[in-house]
Design a protein around this motif. Structure first.
Motif, PDB file in Angstrom:
ATOM      1  N   UNK A   1     -46.050 -37.485 -37.170  1.00 51.64           N
ATOM      2  CA  UNK A   1     -45.808 -37.540 -38.622  1.00 51.64           C
ATOM      3  C   UNK A   1     -46.707 -36.547 -39.340  1.00 51.64           C
ATOM      4  N   UNK A   2     -47.975 -36.532 -38.906  1.00 54.18           N
ATOM      5  CA  UNK A   2     -48.928 -35.647 -39.552  1.00 54.18           C
ATOM      6  C   UNK A   2     -48.519 -34.186 -39.385  1.00 54.18           C
ATOM      7  N   UNK A   3     -48.098 -33.855 -38.159  1.00 50.00           N
ATOM      8  CA  UNK A   3     -47.673 -32.473 -37.912  1.00 50.00           C
ATOM      9  C   UNK A   3     -46.424 -32.107 -38.693  1.00 50.00           C
ATOM     10  N   UNK A   4     -45.591 -33.100 -38.964  1.00 45.65           N
ATOM     11  CA  UNK A   4     -44.378 -32.845 -39.746  1.00 45.65           C
ATOM     12  C   UNK A   4     -44.681 -32.770 -41.251  1.00 45.65           C
ATOM     13  N   UNK A   5     -45.945 -32.951 -41.606  1.00 48.93           N
ATOM     14  CA  UNK A   5     -46.337 -32.813 -43.009  1.00 48.93           C
ATOM     15  C   UNK A   5     -46.047 -34.025 -43.862  1.00 48.93           C
ATOM     16  N   UNK A   6     -45.974 -35.199 -43.217  1.00 45.39           N
ATOM     17  CA  UNK A   6     -45.646 -36.414 -43.973  1.00 45.39           C
ATOM     18  C   UNK A   6     -46.738 -36.767 -44.976  1.00 45.39           C
ATOM     19  N   UNK A   7     -46.301 -37.323 -46.106  1.00 52.62           N
ATOM     20  CA  UNK A   7     -47.233 -37.957 -47.047  1.00 52.62           C
ATOM     21  C   UNK A   7     -47.395 -39.385 -46.552  1.00 52.62           C
ATOM     22  N   UNK A   8     -48.634 -39.767 -46.237  1.00 50.94           N
ATOM     23  CA  UNK A   8     -48.866 -41.059 -45.589  1.00 50.94           C
ATOM     24  C   UNK A   8     -49.321 -42.109 -46.595  1.00 50.94           C
ATOM     25  N   UNK A   9     -48.867 -43.331 -46.390  1.00 48.82           N
ATOM     26  CA  UNK A   9     -49.270 -44.434 -47.266  1.00 48.82           C
ATOM     27  C   UNK A   9     -49.552 -45.677 -46.430  1.00 48.82           C
ATOM     28  N   UNK A  10     -50.261 -46.619 -47.048  1.00 49.42           N
ATOM     29  CA  UNK A  10     -50.482 -47.917 -46.418  1.00 49.42           C
ATOM     30  C   UNK A  10     -49.239 -48.771 -46.627  1.00 49.42           C
ATOM     31  N   UNK A  11     -48.775 -49.413 -45.578  1.00 47.43           N
ATOM     32  CA  UNK A  11     -47.664 -50.355 -45.729  1.00 47.43           C
ATOM     33  C   UNK A  11     -47.844 -51.485 -44.722  1.00 47.43           C
ATOM     34  N   UNK A  12     -48.059 -52.683 -45.240  1.00 46.59           N
ATOM     35  CA  UNK A  12     -48.188 -53.866 -44.369  1.00 46.59           C
ATOM     36  C   UNK A  12     -49.289 -53.726 -43.337  1.00 46.59           C
ATOM     37  N   UNK A  13     -50.371 -53.036 -43.697  1.00 51.61           N
ATOM     38  CA  UNK A  13     -51.493 -52.879 -42.768  1.00 51.61           C
ATOM     39  C   UNK A  13     -51.369 -51.659 -41.856  1.00 51.61           C
ATOM     40  N   UNK A  14     -50.295 -50.878 -42.048  1.00 50.32           N
ATOM     41  CA  UNK A  14     -50.069 -49.689 -41.223  1.00 50.32           C
ATOM     42  C   UNK A  14     -50.139 -48.428 -42.073  1.00 50.32           C
ATOM     43  N   UNK A  15     -50.534 -47.344 -41.446  1.00 51.07           N
ATOM     44  CA  UNK A  15     -50.526 -46.042 -42.106  1.00 51.07           C
ATOM     45  C   UNK A  15     -49.209 -45.365 -41.723  1.00 51.07           C
ATOM     46  N   UNK A  16     -48.312 -45.275 -42.700  1.00 50.04           N
ATOM     47  CA  UNK A  16     -46.928 -44.876 -42.413  1.00 50.04           C
ATOM     48  C   UNK A  16     -46.493 -43.703 -43.289  1.00 50.04           C
ATOM     49  N   UNK A  17     -45.472 -42.957 -42.833  1.00 52.33           N
ATOM     50  CA  UNK A  17     -44.961 -41.861 -43.661  1.00 52.33           C
ATOM     51  C   UNK A  17     -44.134 -42.390 -44.839  1.00 52.33           C
ATOM     52  N   UNK A  18     -44.514 -42.006 -46.051  1.00 54.35           N
ATOM     53  CA  UNK A  18     -43.713 -42.341 -47.231  1.00 54.35           C
ATOM     54  C   UNK A  18     -42.532 -41.373 -47.323  1.00 54.35           C
ATOM     55  N   UNK A  19     -42.839 -40.099 -47.082  1.00 56.79           N
ATOM     56  CA  UNK A  19     -41.805 -39.068 -47.120  1.00 56.79           C
ATOM     57  C   UNK A  19     -42.306 -37.866 -46.326  1.00 56.79           C
ATOM     58  N   UNK A  20     -41.365 -37.051 -45.862  1.00 49.12           N
ATOM     59  CA  UNK A  20     -41.726 -35.814 -45.166  1.00 49.12           C
ATOM     60  C   UNK A  20     -41.505 -34.611 -46.088  1.00 49.12           C
ATOM     61  N   UNK A  21     -40.349 -34.601 -46.759  1.00 49.05           N
ATOM     62  CA  UNK A  21     -40.074 -33.508 -47.698  1.00 49.05           C
ATOM     63  C   UNK A  21     -39.902 -34.081 -49.094  1.00 49.05           C
ATOM     64  N   UNK A  22     -38.893 -34.898 -49.275  1.00 46.80           N
ATOM     65  CA  UNK A  22     -38.619 -35.502 -50.568  1.00 46.80           C
ATOM     66  C   UNK A  22     -37.788 -36.757 -50.324  1.00 46.80           C
ATOM     67  N   UNK A  23     -38.102 -37.822 -51.035  1.00 41.73           N
ATOM     68  CA  UNK A  23     -37.374 -39.087 -50.848  1.00 41.73           C
ATOM     69  C   UNK A  23     -35.886 -38.868 -51.112  1.00 41.73           C
ATOM     70  N   UNK A  24     -35.577 -38.114 -52.173  1.00 43.52           N
ATOM     71  CA  UNK A  24     -34.165 -37.908 -52.525  1.00 43.52           C
ATOM     72  C   UNK A  24     -33.425 -37.115 -51.453  1.00 43.52           C
ATOM     73  N   UNK A  25     -34.085 -36.093 -50.901  1.00 47.86           N
ATOM     74  CA  UNK A  25     -33.446 -35.301 -49.836  1.00 47.86           C
ATOM     75  C   UNK A  25     -33.224 -36.145 -48.587  1.00 47.86           C
TER      76      UNK A  25
END
Lengths: 131, 369
Positions: free
Chosen positions: B12-36
């Motif tokens: 995820x990090x290499x793909x440039x994801x914006x990371x967020x906390x979700x349910x105790x996990x560090x997860x990708x919120x989006x890679x490029x744009x939520x709408x895309x």
């Protein structure tokens, strides 16, 4: 990310451009990236009197609503109605087609409290460092 | 406490994801744009890392009896290699979680919400200890990975990488197969309103499949679009439409509450509510008739009335429908019919809205189990 030298900036990530007695405003490139896709911008009514640092605009991204603050005190003389149909302009062109409001300044000395491009870049450098 | 990371974290990090906390996990919120990413899944295909979901295995000869006691939906109706959606409730009928239950040849697999995994495990173990001593429960979350391949082109996309014939896999059916000599489970399930699959297996195998799909040009999709996709399809999200103060009947999930011949947790309350008795609120969908984005916790009113009539649980400008939509609860045992006028308080101002039917959007999904 870009921060034009001719603009002034706030710590809350608004930009302000002085245009003979008036201030055009919007949010910075940093802010639009942080917010992600913007889907709606709720603009103030033309004629409204606003105070410096007052929340006057709400920007809705897919995930959340964020307030945008007036960089200076004054009266709203124009808003960017194009954003109603094209909120994505804020993401695509935050300093151009994505402008939000034009304010007639009541106290130009308030501009002194704003940051120049260099100071703003330093500020967000620190903000990004936190991540 | 440090955030948990799935086996995909570095990718995820290499793909440039914006990371967020979700349910105790560090997860990708989006890679490029939520709408895309949203559009990719509606129009074509996208892949999601959903390894943060809790995976709990249940085994033993009494496993079916135990699950029948644990959930309101009827696990006895499942064939081997079939899955079921069900809430899991407390004695008052309040929703502890919503989950998928897979009946597999040698075990049952429960897939639960990330933020609830620990709470669920405690509850399930407690229920097991009371009456089902021979049943074994195992948390398989960290030993496995899970991805979703979703979109109208999901079948043709995934088919290029697996040997089983996906065209023959029905909605909510599962198949166990091998991928690089590792056992994986593929099911025709998802949370987007589109056709699609979820793949479970050992981390190295599922990561390998993810890499192959990325190499083939399939875009990764983050939790932001996962939420907007499920919202348009009007699937409930735990912590929004569902919580311990809400029963499945109130949430519009009456179809998951069955009159089974055995007792189960919450049965009396739920069956009563299904008959219309004791329902305190009803989930409704609504569309704004003037611009504004409803968000969780905002207040709902009946048109022109002073008294608060309910609250918003989810809302957004729906990307595919390009409309300001929301879901929320209205107090009372009956929901007003579609077309009824309500108001939503957004940033201190009441906006006009109208009750509309759910789901808001029907995509390529094959059906509902």
């Amino acid at each position: 990310m870009s921060y034009p030298k001719e603009l002034k900036y706030t710590k809350e990530h608004e930009w302000a451009k002085v245009e003979d007695g008036k201030v055009r405003m919007g949010i910075t490139d940093f802010a639009q990236r942080e917010l992600g896709d913007i889907v709606y911008v709720e603009l103030p009514e033309v004629g409204r009197e606003v105070k410096q640092a007052e929340a006057i605009i709400t920007v809705e991204s897919v995930k959340a609503a964020s307030d945008v603050y007036a960089p200076v005190s004054g009266r709203v003389v124009e808003v960017n109605g194009e954003l109603e149909q094209h909120p994505e302009y804020v993401n695509q062109d935050p300093y151009g087609k994505g402008w939000m409001a034009l304010l007639e300044m009541s106290d130009p000395s308030e501009l002194d409290a704003l940051l120049d491009a260099e100071a703003y870049e330093k500020l967000i450098g620190e903000a990004e460092g936190e991540g | 406490m440090a955030l948990k990371r799935t086996p995909f974290f570095e990718l995820h990090r290499k793909l440039g994801a914006k990371l967020v906390e979700f349910g105790g996990w560090e997860m990708p919120l989006q890679y490029t744009s939520i709408l895309e990413e949203h559009r990719a899944v509606r129009e074509s295909v996208g892949i999601f890392d959903v390894s943060h979901m809790g995976r709990i295995e249940v085994t033993g000869p009494q496993a079916l009896d135990f699950l029948q006691h644990l959930i309101p939906n009827d696990a006895a109706q499942l064939d081997v290699d079939q899955a079921l959606y069900s809430p899991m409730c407390n004695e008052q009928g309040g929703t502890l979680d919503d989950l998928l239950v897979y009946r597999l040849p040698d075990r049952w697999l429960l897939v639960v919400n990330a933020a609830n995994t620990e709470k669920d495990l405690r509850w399930i173990q407690q229920q097991q200890a009371q009456r089902f001593p021979s049943v074994e429960i195992r948390d398989a979350t960290r030993a496995s990975a899970q991805i979703a391949v979703q979109g109208p082109r999901a079948e043709e996309t995934l088919q290029k990488h697996v040997e089983v014939n996906l065209a023959r896999l029905g909605y909510y059916r599962a198949v166990e197969t091998e991928y690089f000599k590792e056992p994986i489970l593929i099911s025709r399930t998802g949370y987007t309103g589109e056709d699609g699959f979820e793949v479970y297996g050992p981390p190295q195998a599922v990561v390998q499949l993810w890499k192959e799909l990325i190499k083939a040009g399939v875009p990764p999709v983050g939790l932001g679009a996962r939420d907007s996709l499920r919202f348009e399809a009007s699937y409930p999200l735990y912590g929004h439409e569902l919580d311990e103060e809400t029963t499945p009947v109130e949430a519009g999930l009456g179809w998951t509450v069955k009159d089974k011949p055995v007792d189960y947790v919450g049965k009396d309350v739920l069956l009563q509510q299904k008959r219309g008795e004791g329902v305190r609120k009803r989930l409704v969908g609504f569309a704004l008739r003037e611009p504004g984005v409803p968000r969780q916790g905002y207040k709902l009113y009946r048109k022109g009335e002073e008294e608060e009539a309910g609250y918003v649980t989810s809302g957004m400008k729906a990307p595919t429908l390009n409309a300001f939509l929301g879901m929320g609860y209205l107090w009372g045992s009956e929901a007003p019919p579609p077309g009824s006028a309500i108001e939503v308080e957004i940033h201190g101002k009441r906006r006009r809205a109208e009750i509309v039917k759910m789901p808001f959007y029907r995509g390529s999904v094959k059906g509902r189990s």
